[in-house]
Design a protein around this motif. Structure first.
Motif, PDB file in Angstrom:
ATOM      1  N   ALA A 268      -4.153   7.119  -0.677  1.00  0.00           N
ATOM      2  CA  ALA A 268      -3.721   5.776  -0.263  1.00  0.00           C
ATOM      3  C   ALA A 268      -4.089   4.832  -1.404  1.00  0.00           C
ATOM      4  CB  ALA A 268      -4.401   5.343   1.023  1.00  0.00           C
TER       5      ALA A 268
ATOM      6  N   ILE B 276       3.099  -0.935   4.321  1.00  0.00           N
ATOM      7  CA  ILE B 276       2.804   0.345   3.678  1.00  0.00           C
ATOM      8  C   ILE B 276       4.077   1.141   3.428  1.00  0.00           C
ATOM      9  CG2 ILE B 276       0.493   0.498   4.707  1.00  0.00           C
ATOM     10  CD1 ILE B 276       1.598   2.687   6.563  1.00  0.00           C
TER      11      ILE B 276
ATOM     12  N   ILE C 284      -5.220  10.760   6.281  1.00  0.00           N
ATOM     13  CA  ILE C 284      -5.160   9.526   5.503  1.00  0.00           C
ATOM     14  C   ILE C 284      -4.484   8.427   6.321  1.00  0.00           C
ATOM     15  CG2 ILE C 284      -2.947   9.945   4.334  1.00  0.00           C
ATOM     16  CD1 ILE C 284      -5.725   8.887   2.169  1.00  0.00           C
ATOM     17  N   LEU C 285      -3.551   8.800   7.196  1.00  0.00           N
ATOM     18  CA  LEU C 285      -2.851   7.817   8.022  1.00  0.00           C
ATOM     19  C   LEU C 285      -3.751   7.216   9.099  1.00  0.00           C
ATOM     20  CD1 LEU C 285       0.542   9.684   8.556  1.00  0.00           C
ATOM     21  CD2 LEU C 285       0.050   7.831   6.938  1.00  0.00           C
TER      22      LEU C 285
ATOM     23  N   SER D 298      -3.970  13.990  -0.005  1.00  0.00           N
ATOM     24  CA  SER D 298      -3.348  12.695   0.283  1.00  0.00           C
ATOM     25  C   SER D 298      -4.065  11.601  -0.472  1.00  0.00           C
ATOM     26  CB  SER D 298      -3.417  12.381   1.779  1.00  0.00           C
ATOM     27  OG  SER D 298      -2.668  13.313   2.515  1.00  0.00           O
TER      28      SER D 298
ATOM     29  N   ILE E  88       1.054   5.349   0.391  1.00  0.00           N
ATOM     30  CA  ILE E  88       0.378   6.542   0.896  1.00  0.00           C
ATOM     31  C   ILE E  88       1.257   7.747   0.577  1.00  0.00           C
ATOM     32  CG2 ILE E  88      -0.462   7.758   2.943  1.00  0.00           C
ATOM     33  CD1 ILE E  88      -0.992   4.988   4.199  1.00  0.00           C
TER      34      ILE E  88
ATOM     35  N   ILE F 227       5.049   5.218   2.976  1.00  0.00           N
ATOM     36  CA  ILE F 227       4.515   6.561   3.185  1.00  0.00           C
ATOM     37  C   ILE F 227       5.526   7.563   2.640  1.00  0.00           C
ATOM     38  CG2 ILE F 227       3.747   8.288   4.854  1.00  0.00           C
ATOM     39  CD1 ILE F 227       3.124   5.968   6.784  1.00  0.00           C
TER      40      ILE F 227
ATOM     41  N   PHE G   5      -7.934   3.254  -4.851  1.00  0.00           N
ATOM     42  CA  PHE G   5      -7.380   4.294  -3.997  1.00  0.00           C
ATOM     43  C   PHE G   5      -8.464   5.068  -3.269  1.00  0.00           C
ATOM     44  CE2 PHE G   5      -7.948   6.498  -8.070  1.00  0.00           C
ATOM     45  CZ  PHE G   5      -8.608   7.660  -7.677  1.00  0.00           C
TER      46      PHE G   5
ATOM     47  N   THR H  20       0.855  -1.191   0.000  1.00  0.00           N
ATOM     48  CA  THR H  20       0.000   0.000   0.000  1.00  0.00           C
ATOM     49  C   THR H  20       0.887   1.235   0.000  1.00  0.00           C
ATOM     50  OG1 THR H  20      -1.743  -1.173   1.195  1.00  0.00           O
ATOM     51  CG2 THR H  20      -1.803   1.233   1.255  1.00  0.00           C
TER      52      THR H  20
END
Length: 176
Positions: free
Chosen positions: A143, A97, A161-162, A141, A54, A99, A150, A52
């Motif tokens: 993801a 993920i 988004i986190l 943002s 982000i 980031i 998404f 994923t």
């Protein structure tokens, strides 16, 4: 003359408030865009992409953090440090993920963005053109899941988004 100055100083960015239904949306990247994104990230950053992805993206000429700019350097750097620690914590607790923080090229950024050395500059504006063309106050943002679906958040000042749960992501994806 005043009208000319006013028109030239008006921001083309839109602010999406928390309660605005259009603030969050979902979609799916096509194969070409997904490939371009992965290629861009692989070429830009010396790290392996995870399942994923982000990305937080900030725009030049932003006014989101103007009030914070009036504080002293230590105060602002505490915000930068806390944000970077938050990202590191997310990476540690969610090992699948990646980031990334990017910003548009330019020199007119608030100190919280300008002084954060963990924000990459999208110098070619490739990422901007691929995903972030719509300028939003406080940045945006995205993801992106392994299946290319998404979730996108406009005006994401605090990197919400986190914090999205799987349930919240499903709700956004199922919205018609």
């Amino acid at each position: 003359m005043i009208l000319t100055i006013t028109l030239n100083c008006v921001s083309t960015s839109k602010l999406y408030r928390f309660e605005n239904e259009e603030r969050n949306y979902a979609g799916q990247l096509n194969d070409s865009d997904f490939f371009q994104l992965k290629q861009f990230l692989t070429n830009s950053i010396a790290s392996k992409l995870k399942d994923t992805i982000i990305i937080k993206y900030d725009y030049n000429n932003e006014t989101c953090w103007n009030l914070l700019d009036n504080k002293n350097k230590d105060y602002i750097m505490d915000f930068v440090k806390n944000y970077n620690e938050r990202v590191q914590n997310e990476l540690f607790t969610r090992p699948n993920i990646s980031i990334y923080n990017f910003r548009e090229p330019g020199n007119n950024f608030n100190k919280i963005k300008k002084w954060n050395n963990n924000i990459y500059i999208d110098s070619t504006k490739q990422l901007f053109n691929l995903l972030f063309k719509e300028r939003c106050v406080c940045g945006s943002s995205i993801a992106i899941m392994p299946d290319k679906k998404f979730v996108f958040i406009r005006s994401d000042s605090h990197s919400e988004i986190l914090d999205l749960t799987q349930e919240q992501i499903k709700k956004i994806m199922n919205r018609k």
